[in-house]
Scaffold this active site. Structure first.
Site, PDB file in Angstrom:
ATOM      1  N   ARG A  67       4.941 -23.773 -26.470  1.00 51.88           N
ATOM      2  CA  ARG A  67       6.144 -23.973 -25.663  1.00 51.88           C
ATOM      3  C   ARG A  67       5.894 -23.430 -24.263  1.00 51.88           C
ATOM      4  O   ARG A  67       5.928 -22.228 -24.020  1.00 51.88           O
ATOM      5  CB  ARG A  67       7.299 -23.228 -26.313  1.00 51.88           C
ATOM      6  CG  ARG A  67       8.597 -23.780 -25.893  1.00 51.88           C
ATOM      7  CD  ARG A  67       9.743 -23.341 -26.761  1.00 51.88           C
ATOM      8  NE  ARG A  67      10.812 -24.260 -26.531  1.00 51.88           N
ATOM      9  CZ  ARG A  67      11.074 -25.306 -27.290  1.00 51.88           C
ATOM     10  NH1 ARG A  67      10.377 -25.547 -28.371  1.00 51.88           N
ATOM     11  NH2 ARG A  67      12.067 -26.109 -26.992  1.00 51.88           N
ATOM     12  N   THR A 104       5.853 -30.329 -19.696  1.00 53.58           N
ATOM     13  CA  THR A 104       5.850 -29.288 -20.717  1.00 53.58           C
ATOM     14  C   THR A 104       4.589 -29.499 -21.558  1.00 53.58           C
ATOM     15  O   THR A 104       4.008 -30.582 -21.555  1.00 53.58           O
ATOM     16  CB  THR A 104       7.070 -29.416 -21.650  1.00 53.58           C
ATOM     17  OG1 THR A 104       7.148 -30.759 -22.121  1.00 53.58           O
ATOM     18  CG2 THR A 104       8.357 -29.058 -20.944  1.00 53.58           C
ATOM     19  N   ASP A 153       8.060 -36.150 -13.515  1.00 60.64           N
ATOM     20  CA  ASP A 153       8.291 -35.161 -14.576  1.00 60.64           C
ATOM     21  C   ASP A 153       7.986 -35.879 -15.894  1.00 60.64           C
ATOM     22  O   ASP A 153       8.768 -36.702 -16.362  1.00 60.64           O
ATOM     23  CB  ASP A 153       9.744 -34.683 -14.524  1.00 60.64           C
ATOM     24  CG  ASP A 153      10.043 -33.620 -15.558  1.00 60.64           C
ATOM     25  OD1 ASP A 153       9.257 -33.491 -16.525  1.00 60.64           O
ATOM     26  OD2 ASP A 153      11.070 -32.927 -15.412  1.00 60.64           O
ATOM     27  N   TYR A 175      -1.896  -8.121 -19.818  1.00 61.79           N
ATOM     28  CA  TYR A 175      -1.334  -8.302 -18.475  1.00 61.79           C
ATOM     29  C   TYR A 175      -2.424  -8.681 -17.496  1.00 61.79           C
ATOM     30  O   TYR A 175      -3.453  -8.016 -17.422  1.00 61.79           O
ATOM     31  CB  TYR A 175      -0.629  -7.031 -17.986  1.00 61.79           C
ATOM     32  CG  TYR A 175       0.851  -7.298 -17.839  1.00 61.79           C
ATOM     33  CD1 TYR A 175       1.299  -8.133 -16.823  1.00 61.79           C
ATOM     34  CD2 TYR A 175       1.769  -6.795 -18.741  1.00 61.79           C
ATOM     35  CE1 TYR A 175       2.651  -8.444 -16.713  1.00 61.79           C
ATOM     36  CE2 TYR A 175       3.109  -7.102 -18.642  1.00 61.79           C
ATOM     37  CZ  TYR A 175       3.547  -7.925 -17.619  1.00 61.79           C
ATOM     38  OH  TYR A 175       4.870  -8.244 -17.531  1.00 61.79           O
ATOM     39  N   LYS A 178       6.829 -30.508 -26.917  1.00 60.99           N
ATOM     40  CA  LYS A 178       7.235 -31.918 -27.051  1.00 60.99           C
ATOM     41  C   LYS A 178       6.064 -32.741 -27.589  1.00 60.99           C
ATOM     42  O   LYS A 178       5.310 -32.233 -28.399  1.00 60.99           O
ATOM     43  CB  LYS A 178       7.769 -32.454 -25.715  1.00 60.99           C
ATOM     44  CG  LYS A 178       8.888 -31.559 -25.151  1.00 60.99           C
ATOM     45  CD  LYS A 178       9.687 -32.188 -24.062  1.00 60.99           C
ATOM     46  CE  LYS A 178      10.691 -31.195 -23.518  1.00 60.99           C
ATOM     47  NZ  LYS A 178      11.492 -31.673 -22.421  1.00 60.99           N
ATOM     48  N   GLU A 191      -1.612 -10.364 -13.986  1.00 63.16           N
ATOM     49  CA  GLU A 191      -0.972 -11.074 -12.869  1.00 63.16           C
ATOM     50  C   GLU A 191      -2.018 -11.583 -11.892  1.00 63.16           C
ATOM     51  O   GLU A 191      -3.011 -10.896 -11.617  1.00 63.16           O
ATOM     52  CB  GLU A 191      -0.013 -10.125 -12.139  1.00 63.16           C
ATOM     53  CG  GLU A 191       1.302  -9.973 -12.876  1.00 63.16           C
ATOM     54  CD  GLU A 191       2.308  -9.125 -12.106  1.00 63.16           C
ATOM     55  OE1 GLU A 191       1.994  -8.662 -10.994  1.00 63.16           O
ATOM     56  OE2 GLU A 191       3.411  -8.938 -12.641  1.00 63.16           O
TER      57      GLU A 191
HETATM   58  C1  LIG Z   1      12.192 -30.853 -21.602  1.00 66.78           C
HETATM   59  C2  LIG Z   1      12.224 -31.254 -20.185  1.00 66.78           C
HETATM   60  C3  LIG Z   1      12.160 -30.299 -19.160  1.00 66.78           C
HETATM   61  C4  LIG Z   1      12.281 -28.826 -19.362  1.00 66.78           C
HETATM   62  O1  LIG Z   1      11.589 -28.207 -20.289  1.00 66.78           O
HETATM   63  P1  LIG Z   1      12.027 -26.783 -20.921  1.00 66.78           P
HETATM   64  O2  LIG Z   1      10.748 -26.327 -21.472  1.00 66.78           O
HETATM   65  O3  LIG Z   1      13.082 -27.093 -21.926  1.00 66.78           O
HETATM   66  O4  LIG Z   1      12.513 -25.914 -19.823  1.00 66.78           O
HETATM   67  C5  LIG Z   1      12.105 -30.768 -17.863  1.00 66.78           C
HETATM   68  N1  LIG Z   1      12.121 -32.065 -17.590  1.00 66.78           N
HETATM   69  C6  LIG Z   1      12.202 -33.008 -18.533  1.00 66.78           C
HETATM   70  C7  LIG Z   1      12.211 -34.444 -18.155  1.00 66.78           C
HETATM   71  C8  LIG Z   1      12.269 -32.631 -19.861  1.00 66.78           C
HETATM   72  O5  LIG Z   1      12.390 -33.574 -20.797  1.00 66.78           O
END
Ligand SMILES: *Cc1c(COP(=O)(O)O)cnc(C)c1O
Length: 435
Positions: free
Chosen positions: A239, A230, A204, A58, A233, A60
């Site tokens: 993750r 993220t 994003d 922990y 992916k 924070e």
């Molecule tokens: C996968 C994704 C997210 C969210 O990711 P999570 O880890 O599933 O919450 C946000 N924006 C885009 C464009 C994504 O492809």
């Protein structure tokens, strides 16, 4: 799978039920074609960091400003993750604490907007993410989405139309990023529009970070106030989510409760204590590992090959007479367009899965079918590329997809043969984190 047996020996002894299911999933992934566009394979190193004793810690707060003692080593780890992230993306500021992509996006809203503000984003059926203002998500309930998306006629963004919408609606922020857009995103053009209406521009890049790192997709960093991503992916990390931002806020939003702070501080405050509690240090350590891996020449090759493979797969499918949304791809994904076919996207995705090709059904621009069945199938190449597959294998994949689509009505008769052929091909490759 000798690696896995050795690695999971405690789990095997203590909880054979869960152990067995993990092994089954691993064998399944090692003998099928993982073509879900948002997936790839994390390395053993990344998984070792995830599975380390850091999961207990922990701490924070942020490095140098913790609310718990005993942070000597974790501060170094988080600072390493931040420094590597800055170097990898050329960003002024990095926050590595978001638990995943969706919480990272939630922090973006909290850092620059107030509830009720207008934002511009793509609806889910157009390829946007839930958190870009979709009605069932917090973002659509607490903020007002001005929608935009690819033109139904071309499958591509119509920048003239997007500019007109932005000028008449004047959103405070524009999301640029997608989960199912197969084409290049021109951040410079979106930036011009955002500047004209004094809106924040937020990219994003969850789906496309590795091809940006490899230099085969435009870089959003020079153009955007904040960038969300993220680390799983195609980046092949743990993750989780992370945020890149500029240090200064060019608009200094007066109504914001933290308006005296610069943008970087506001992003940090929005994540903690705004939304989250303790950071997941095991995940942050694994993210540092992934960022380091992503700086290697091998990773850049992987990023480039992802796009080459997607183009090769698109060419193989077009040559066999299939339609693709927007006519093809210049990224890691493509969307088969079955609007003219008798069968739906869902029929095709299920038949492909029976045959060992794992994908998802997806709306296509101008789709006449419902989102529950759709007319499309989304296919991505990151996982196959991480296994080492190249153009020659993509040609084989196109052939299998064609055989499945020709036999949707009697798929149970052909699926076992195709599945066995695919399992044979997979045996020739080393699967990161599994074999
Ligand atoms: C996968 C994704 C997210 C969210 O990711 P999570 O880890 O599933 O919450 C946000 N924006 C885009 C464009 C994504 O492809």
């Amino acid at each position: 799978m000798p690696q896995s047996v050795e690695r999971y020996r405690h789990l095997k002894q203590n909880d054979p039920e869960i152990y067995d299911l993990i092994q089954k999933q691993a064998v399944y992934e090692a003998s099928t074609l993982k073509m879900i566009a948002s997936e790839s394979f994390a390395s053993f190193s990344v998984m070792e960091a995830c599975g380390s004793p850091l999961t207990n810690k922990y701490c924070e707060g942020y490095p140098g400003a913790r609310y718990y003692e005993g942070y000597e080593y974790v501060d170094v780890i988080e600072n390493l993750a931040i420094e590597r992230g800055k170097k990898l993306f050329g960003a002024e500021h990095v926050n590595v604490q978001p638990y995943s992509g969706s919480p990272a996006n939630q922090a973006v809203y909290r850092a620059i907007l107030k509830p009720g503000d207008k934002i511009m984003g793509m609806p889910v059926p157009d390829g946007g993410h839930l958190t870009h203002g979709w009605k069932v998500n917090f973002s659509g309930r607490d903020y007002v989405q001005v929608p935009y998306g690819p033109s139904p006629a071309t499958g591509r963004f119509d920048m003239t139309q997007i500019r007109e919408t932005a000028k008449s609606e004047r959103p405070k922020m524009i999301w640029v990023g997608a989960t199912a857009y197969p084409h290049t995103i021109e951040y410079a053009q979106f930036a011009e529009i955002a500047n004209e209406i004094d809106a924040y521009l937020v990219a994003d890049i969850a789906h496309i970070n590795a091809i940006i790192i490899a230099g085969v997709h435009p870089d959003p960093v020079p153009f955007c106030d904040i960038i969300s991503s993220t680390s799983h992916k195609m980046l092949r990390g743990p993750r989780a989510g992370f945020l890149l931002s500029k240090i200064e806020d060019r608009y200094q939003t007066q109504y914001h409760p933290d308006s005296k702070l610069n943008l970087a501080k506001r992003v940090d405050r929005a994540v903690f204590p705004g939304l989250q509690g303790g950071p997941h240090m095991h995940i942050i350590a694994a993210m540092a590992v992934a960022f380091r891996d992503a700086m290697t020449p091998e990773f850049k090759e992987y990023g480039k090959q992802i796009v080459k493979n997607a183009k090769a797969l698109a060419a193989g499918l077009l040559a066999r007479g299939y339609d693709l949304a927007g006519g093809g791809t210049d990224t890691h994904l493509l969307i088969l367009d079955f609007r003219k076919k008798e069968f739906t996207g869902k029929d095709a995705a299920q038949a492909l899965a029976k045959s060992g090709i794992i994908s998802n059904f997806n709306m296509v621009p101008g789709d006449h079918r419902s989102p529950f069945v759709t007319s499309g199938v989304r296919l991505g190449t990151p996982s196959l590329t991480a296994m080492g597959m190249k153009e020659a294998e993509m040609e084989m994949v196109a052939g299998w997809i064609d055989r499945v689509c020709q036999n949707i009505a009697n798929i149970d008769a052909v699926a076992p043969t195709i599945r066995a052929e695919i399992a044979d091909l997979c045996k020739k490759f080393v699967i990161p984190g599994i074999s």
